[in-house]
Structure formats: C-alpha cells, structure tokens
Design an enzyme around this catalytic site. Structure first.
Site, PDB file in Angstrom:
ATOM      1  N   LYS A  54       0.837  -1.207   0.000  1.00 55.47           N
ATOM      2  CA  LYS A  54       0.000   0.000   0.000  1.00 55.47           C
ATOM      3  C   LYS A  54       0.867   1.251   0.000  1.00 55.47           C
ATOM      4  O   LYS A  54       0.587   2.217  -0.709  1.00 55.47           O
ATOM      5  CB  LYS A  54      -0.938  -0.023   1.224  1.00 55.47           C
ATOM      6  CG  LYS A  54      -2.033  -1.083   1.101  1.00 55.47           C
ATOM      7  CD  LYS A  54      -2.827  -1.298   2.389  1.00 55.47           C
ATOM      8  CE  LYS A  54      -3.845  -2.435   2.197  1.00 55.47           C
ATOM      9  NZ  LYS A  54      -4.654  -2.705   3.388  1.00 55.47           N
ATOM     10  N   GLN A  98      -4.275  -1.371   9.761  1.00 52.76           N
ATOM     11  CA  GLN A  98      -4.281  -2.693   9.129  1.00 52.76           C
ATOM     12  C   GLN A  98      -4.886  -3.731  10.076  1.00 52.76           C
ATOM     13  O   GLN A  98      -4.535  -3.795  11.261  1.00 52.76           O
ATOM     14  CB  GLN A  98      -2.849  -3.090   8.721  1.00 52.76           C
ATOM     15  CG  GLN A  98      -2.750  -4.371   7.928  1.00 52.76           C
ATOM     16  CD  GLN A  98      -3.410  -4.309   6.549  1.00 52.76           C
ATOM     17  OE1 GLN A  98      -3.536  -3.244   5.946  1.00 52.76           O
ATOM     18  NE2 GLN A  98      -3.840  -5.439   6.042  1.00 52.76           N
ATOM     19  N   ASP A 121     -10.663   3.436   4.837  1.00 50.44           N
ATOM     20  CA  ASP A 121     -11.018   2.018   4.753  1.00 50.44           C
ATOM     21  C   ASP A 121     -12.536   1.827   4.829  1.00 50.44           C
ATOM     22  O   ASP A 121     -13.039   0.720   4.584  1.00 50.44           O
ATOM     23  CB  ASP A 121     -10.366   1.240   5.906  1.00 50.44           C
ATOM     24  CG  ASP A 121      -9.230   0.358   5.432  1.00 50.44           C
ATOM     25  OD1 ASP A 121      -9.301  -0.128   4.287  1.00 50.44           O
ATOM     26  OD2 ASP A 121      -8.290   0.157   6.210  1.00 50.44           O
TER      27      ASP A 121
HETATM   28  N1  GUN Z   1      -6.923  -6.587   6.254  1.00 52.99           N
HETATM   29  C1  GUN Z   1      -7.327  -7.285   5.172  1.00 52.99           C
HETATM   30  N2  GUN Z   1      -7.876  -6.459   4.253  1.00 52.99           N
HETATM   31  C2  GUN Z   1      -7.813  -5.218   4.779  1.00 52.99           C
HETATM   32  C3  GUN Z   1      -8.232  -3.939   4.303  1.00 52.99           C
HETATM   33  O1  GUN Z   1      -8.784  -3.769   3.216  1.00 52.99           O
HETATM   34  N3  GUN Z   1      -7.979  -2.909   5.130  1.00 52.99           N
HETATM   35  C4  GUN Z   1      -7.388  -3.071   6.346  1.00 52.99           C
HETATM   36  N4  GUN Z   1      -7.198  -1.983   7.091  1.00 52.99           N
HETATM   37  N5  GUN Z   1      -7.001  -4.230   6.815  1.00 52.99           N
HETATM   38  C5  GUN Z   1      -7.214  -5.304   6.032  1.00 52.99           C
END
Ligand code: GUN
Length: 297
Positions: A54, A98, A121
């Site tokens: 990311k 995350q 998110d």
């Molecule tokens: N863990 C797995 N997918 C995601 C996501 O799209 N965002 C976040 N913050 N954590 C994740």
C-alpha cells in the site's frame, strides 16, 4: 467454452494512472499533497506485506505516506493516542489501521475513533451504517468491496435483478459487498460456515463472490454455467516445486471453474490490485474533502 478472465491488474493500473494525474494537478495548483497514515500493530507477516504494498502504491501516485509501526505488545491507550494524533494532523488525509489487530486490542473502539473524514477504509461504524441504510451515503466505501464493484462494471455485468451469492460474512469483505450488491439492485444471499448445502446455494448465482479464505473451496459443480465468479481469497499453499516453496491460490478452484463460468477473476491479479487502487482513490477523495472544509472555514 472457457471463461473471460478479468484482469484486475490492468484495470487497477489504469485507475492508478488517473489518480497520479489528479494528484499532480492538485499539487501544481497549490493544494496539499494527499497523505495516508498507515498503522500496523504487531508482526503478522501478511499484514506487513500488505502495508508495504500500500505504501509503495502511494509513492507511485504521489501520495505521501506516514508509516506507524507499533509492537504486538502495544496497549489500547497507545494505539488510541496515535489515532487521535493522526486525526489532528493536517498532512494526514487518510488513516489506515491494518487488520487484524492483536487480540488484546479493542478493534471496534479503535476504528470508531478514526475521524470519519479520514476513514479511507470505510470501517467506521457511521460509514458502514450509512452503507447499510437506504437513501444514506457513506463518505467512504471499504476498498475490496468497492474494487469488486468496479470490476463487475468493467465486465459489463448487469446486476439489476441478478441473483448474487456472497460466500463469507466478514466485516472487511462479505458484509459490505453484500450491501453494495443490494444497492445495485441485485438479490443477495450471504452464505457462511453454518449454511446448509453450500453448492446448492452457489449454483443459483449469476454472480458469485467467494471471500471465505479456504483454498480452492469452490469447485466447478458449485457454479452455474456462464456465471460471473469473483475470487477474493488469497491463500498460501505449499508448492515444493516452486522457488519460494509456496504459491497463492484463491477460494475458487480456478482451473476447473474457468471451464464453467462466463467471467472469472484470477488470483493473484484479480481483486487484490483493485483493493489498493480503491485505497488510493479514497485517500485522494479524503484530501478533496479536506479542501472543501478549508474553503468553508
Ligand atoms: N486486512 C485485510 N484487508 C484489509 C483492508 O482492506 N484494510 C485493512 N485496514 N485491513 C485489512
């Protein structure tokens, strides 16, 4: 006939190029560079890989990233203090925590503390609540579900009145994608570990979304001929004859299902790249929302 393979990597690359251009334009016109703070707690190896991807994607489109790594022993108070500090920081337009968080932390409280204007998110209860209600609009839609909807549109799938089956009811994918499909006027069934006779349910689907985290669970005879199959799973399975000793497979048995489905996404290169593209898009949107606030002040 074999299915058309939806190239998520190519679609995501196009979206990223558009974002890069929009970021450049806004910086040239004197507006602040969008900024994304990433919060990573603990040492889950997959989470470290995802956050690194990311941040790299941010860099490529000119979004500034502000990485924060906390040890697995971090306290609730330490994480909450960090979120509140990021809420106040004008350089930070989006905050990504995350998931999963270490078990001792209260995820609900932490996600609920994020300023909804920075909730890139889309996991804040207000944003999810709005997504679940008619006539309400969330500020941000969760990234993987949003990416799936873009892929379906790219494939020219008509969701109006279509029968969609979602395998999995997670907060991150299953539930929000079901809400988005309902908003798109599909008739949606959400299946999970307690569902009786899963193949009988999935065989009804015009659109099948597999998001359960079970390697190659969906077999050819689970799929209606011509169906659209979106595979969200990313599962590591042993593969002794490969250099790394493992390979990534989805929740769908790709080789056999592609002979039945009309359209299918590969793993890797399907939904995964779309998740990251949507995160970048949401971060740019967060910066644009902050511009408007600045005008209003
Ligand atoms: N863990 C797995 N997918 C995601 C996501 O799209 N965002 C976040 N913050 N954590 C994740």
């Amino acid at each position: 006939m074999t299915a058309r393979i939806l190239d998520g990597k190519a679609v995501a690359a196009r979206i990223r190029a558009e974002i890069r251009q929009r970021v450049e334009e806004r910086v040239k016109s004197g507006l602040p560079r969008p900024g994304l703070a990433t919060v990573l707690v603990g040492d889950d190896p997959a989470s470290h890989v995802y956050v690194r991807m990311k941040r790299k994607a941010c860099q490529e489109v000119g979004i500034e990233s502000f990485p924060h790594e906390l040890p697995a022993t971090a306290t609730q108070e330490e994480v909450e203090d960090l979120i509140m500090q990021l809420n106040q920081d004008p350089r930070v337009h989006g905050i990504l925590v995350q998931l999963p968080l270490p078990k001792h932390l209260d995820e609900e409280r932490i996600l609920g503390l994020i300023d909804i204007h920075k909730d890139v998110d889309g996991f804040h209860p207000v944003n999810i609540g709005r997504l679940a209600q008619k006539g309400r609009e969330p500020l941000f839609v969760p990234c993987t579900p949003a990416g799936i909807m873009v892929l379906l549109e790219e494939a020219g799938v008509n969701l109006e009145g279509a029968k969609a089956v979602v395998l999995g009811r997670s907060n991150i994918v299953g539930m929000p994608v079901a809400l988005l499909l309902i908003r798109a006027n599909a008739t949606v069934t959400v299946c999970h570990s307690r569902t009786r006779d899963l193949p009988a349910e999935t065989r009804q689907a015009d659109v099948l979304i597999a998001a359960v985290g079970r390697p190659e669970m969906v077999k050819a005879d689970w799929v209606k001929p011509g169906a659209v199959v979106i595979d969200v799973g990313v599962n590591r399975v042993e593969a002794p004859d490969t250099p790394k000793g493992y390979k990534l497979v989805g929740d769908v048995a790709f080789d056999e299902v592609k002979e039945v489905a009309g359209v299918i996404t590969p793993v890797p290169g399907g939904v995964g790249p779309m998740t990251i593209a949507m995160l970048l898009k949401n971060t740019l949107r967060a910066a644009e929302l902050a511009d408007r606030e600045r005008v209003a002040l």
